[in-house]
Design a protein around this motif. Structure first.
Motif, short mmCIF file in Angstrom:
data_model
loop_
_atom_site.label_atom_id
_atom_site.label_comp_id
_atom_site.label_asym_id
_atom_site.label_seq_id
_atom_site.Cartn_x
_atom_site.Cartn_y
_atom_site.Cartn_z
N LYS A 35 15.21 0.83 1.84
CA LYS A 35 15.53 2.24 1.64
C LYS A 35 14.38 3.01 0.98
CE LYS A 35 20.50 1.48 1.62
NZ LYS A 35 20.60 1.88 3.03
N ILE A 36 13.17 2.57 1.25
CA ILE A 36 11.98 3.27 0.74
C ILE A 36 11.54 4.33 1.74
CG2 ILE A 36 9.52 2.95 0.18
CD1 ILE A 36 10.34 0.23 -1.02
N VAL A 37 11.78 4.07 3.04
CA VAL A 37 11.49 5.08 4.06
C VAL A 37 12.74 5.29 4.91
CG1 VAL A 37 9.05 4.46 4.14
CG2 VAL A 37 10.64 3.44 5.80
N ILE A 38 12.77 6.42 5.59
CA ILE A 38 13.83 6.73 6.54
C ILE A 38 13.17 6.97 7.88
CG2 ILE A 38 15.66 8.34 7.17
CD1 ILE A 38 15.95 9.07 4.26
N ARG A 39 13.65 6.29 8.90
CA ARG A 39 13.10 6.48 10.25
C ARG A 39 14.10 7.28 11.08
NH1 ARG A 39 10.87 0.60 11.94
NH2 ARG A 39 9.37 1.79 13.18
N GLY A 72 12.81 9.91 17.26
CA GLY A 72 12.26 11.10 17.91
C GLY A 72 11.69 12.12 16.95
N VAL A 73 11.78 11.86 15.66
CA VAL A 73 11.28 12.82 14.66
C VAL A 73 10.12 12.23 13.87
CG1 VAL A 73 11.88 14.24 12.66
CG2 VAL A 73 13.56 13.87 14.48
N GLY A 74 10.30 11.01 13.33
CA GLY A 74 9.25 10.38 12.56
C GLY A 74 9.79 9.54 11.42
N THR A 75 8.89 9.06 10.59
CA THR A 75 9.23 8.24 9.42
C THR A 75 8.92 9.03 8.16
OG1 THR A 75 8.72 6.21 10.64
CG2 THR A 75 8.82 6.06 8.24
N PHE A 76 9.88 9.05 7.22
CA PHE A 76 9.77 9.86 6.03
C PHE A 76 9.94 9.00 4.78
CE2 PHE A 76 11.11 12.50 9.48
CZ PHE A 76 10.48 13.73 9.29
N ILE A 77 9.27 9.40 3.71
CA ILE A 77 9.47 8.75 2.42
C ILE A 77 10.84 9.15 1.89
CG2 ILE A 77 8.61 8.47 0.07
CD1 ILE A 77 6.78 7.35 2.27
N ASN A 78 11.65 8.17 1.56
CA ASN A 78 13.00 8.44 1.09
C ASN A 78 12.98 8.95 -0.34
OD1 ASN A 78 15.75 8.61 1.14
ND2 ASN A 78 16.13 6.41 1.01
N LYS A 126 0.82 -1.20 0.00
CA LYS A 126 0.00 0.00 0.00
C LYS A 126 0.87 1.26 0.00
CE LYS A 126 -3.53 2.74 0.50
NZ LYS A 126 -4.19 3.23 -0.74
N ILE A 127 1.88 1.28 0.82
CA ILE A 127 2.76 2.45 0.89
C ILE A 127 3.52 2.62 -0.43
CG2 ILE A 127 4.80 3.42 2.02
CD1 ILE A 127 3.73 2.24 4.64
N LYS A 128 4.04 1.50 -0.98
CA LYS A 128 4.73 1.58 -2.27
C LYS A 128 3.80 2.10 -3.37
CE LYS A 128 8.04 -2.17 -1.40
NZ LYS A 128 8.46 -3.55 -1.78
N SER A 129 2.56 1.62 -3.37
CA SER A 129 1.58 2.06 -4.37
C SER A 129 1.29 3.54 -4.24
CB SER A 129 0.29 1.25 -4.21
OG SER A 129 -0.72 1.73 -5.09
N ASP A 130 1.17 4.03 -3.01
CA ASP A 130 0.90 5.45 -2.80
C ASP A 130 2.08 6.32 -3.23
OD1 ASP A 130 -1.60 4.88 -1.87
OD2 ASP A 130 -1.13 5.16 0.25
N LEU A 140 5.32 10.50 7.25
CA LEU A 140 4.14 9.66 7.44
C LEU A 140 3.43 10.04 8.74
CD1 LEU A 140 5.49 6.12 6.44
CD2 LEU A 140 4.01 7.61 5.10
N PRO A 141 2.14 9.74 8.84
CA PRO A 141 1.44 9.96 10.12
C PRO A 141 2.08 9.15 11.24
CG PRO A 141 -0.13 9.56 8.33
CD PRO A 141 1.23 9.24 7.79
#
Length: 242
Positions: free
Chosen positions: A62-66, A69-75, A18-22, A34-35
């Motif tokens: 390597k699709i997201v970066i965590r 203390g900040v959050g998860t981001f789309i790489n 789902k995340i890859k599709s989005d 990400l939320p």
């Protein structure tokens, strides 16, 4: 995001799909946060444990970066990607990933060589170097700060190129072709000058690639320091058992 609850396939794999599709459809953009886990697991209709496993695997890919203390981001798609044993110019590396390479020249000057430069470039005391400072961009975004040092006797006319590879420029004006390089890689934290030049925040890591480049007769002809944004680079190495 639509709930994926009720599917037969392993739920964490469906979360990943789902995340890859989005990302592919543009609903999630590079660099987007990400939320929170609580909110995202609720949106998808899965447990937080399932979501964590999906995010762990997406981070390995390597699709997201965590960021703790900040959050998860789309790489973002890496600007520099390839085997660490492969020698390529910054221009080539950018263009091979489908970006348009650009250059901002900050400074070019002749000066007396420092001790480290004499050691790396096999120069005698009193011999000079040409120093070229540039910011390299990918689609207009600064991604690497380059400081190149060349023996002055090789390039008495100075640096006159605009945005081409320094490898190609050096070969065109001197006939010297770079054959190989010896490199050291160092992790870097926040550096006021470099981080500001690359538009990095204080929590963003960087990589420093120090290289001595040799010509085909094994003479050192270029000593470079390239400061990369760590979120824009991905190297791999093949290791063979002896």
């Amino acid at each position: 995001m639509m709930s994926i609850k009720g599917n037969v396939r392993s739920l964490f794999l469906l979360v990943m799909d789902k995340i890859k599709s989005d990302i592919e459809t543009g609903l999630l953009r590079p660099g987007e946060r990400l939320p929170s886990e609580a909110e995202l697991s609720k949106q998808l209709g899965v447990s937080r444990a399932t979501l964590r496993e999906a995010l762990r695997l997406l981070e390995e890919e390597k699709i997201v970066i965590r960021r703790h203390g900040v959050g998860t981001f789309i790489n973002s798609k890496p600007v520099f990607s390839g085997g660490i044993g492969e020698l390529f110019s910054v221009t080539d590396a950018i263009e091979r990933q489908g970006y348009t390479a650009g250059t901002l020249i900050l400074k070019t000057s002749f000066g007396e060589s420092a001790e480290e430069e004499r050691k790396r470039l096999a120069l005698n005391p009193g011999e000079g170097v040409l120093i070229v400072e540039r910011i390299r961009t990918a689609d207009g975004e600064p991604v690497v700060y380059c400081v190149d040092r060349i023996p002055a006797h090789l390039v008495p006319g100075g640096y006159a190129a605009s945005g081409e590879s320094i490898f190609k420029w050096l070969e065109s004006v001197t006939g010297v072709r770079i054959a190989y390089a010896v490199a050291d890689i160092e992790p870097m934290g926040y550096n006021e000058k470099v981080s500001n030049l690359l538009h990095c925040d204080k929590s963003a890591p960087m990589l420093l690639l120090k290289q001595i480049h040799y010509d085909e007769s094994e003479k050192p002809v270029l000593y470079s320091h390239n400061y990369f944004r760590a979120d824009k680079i991905h190297f791999h190495v093949v290791r063979r058992r002896l």
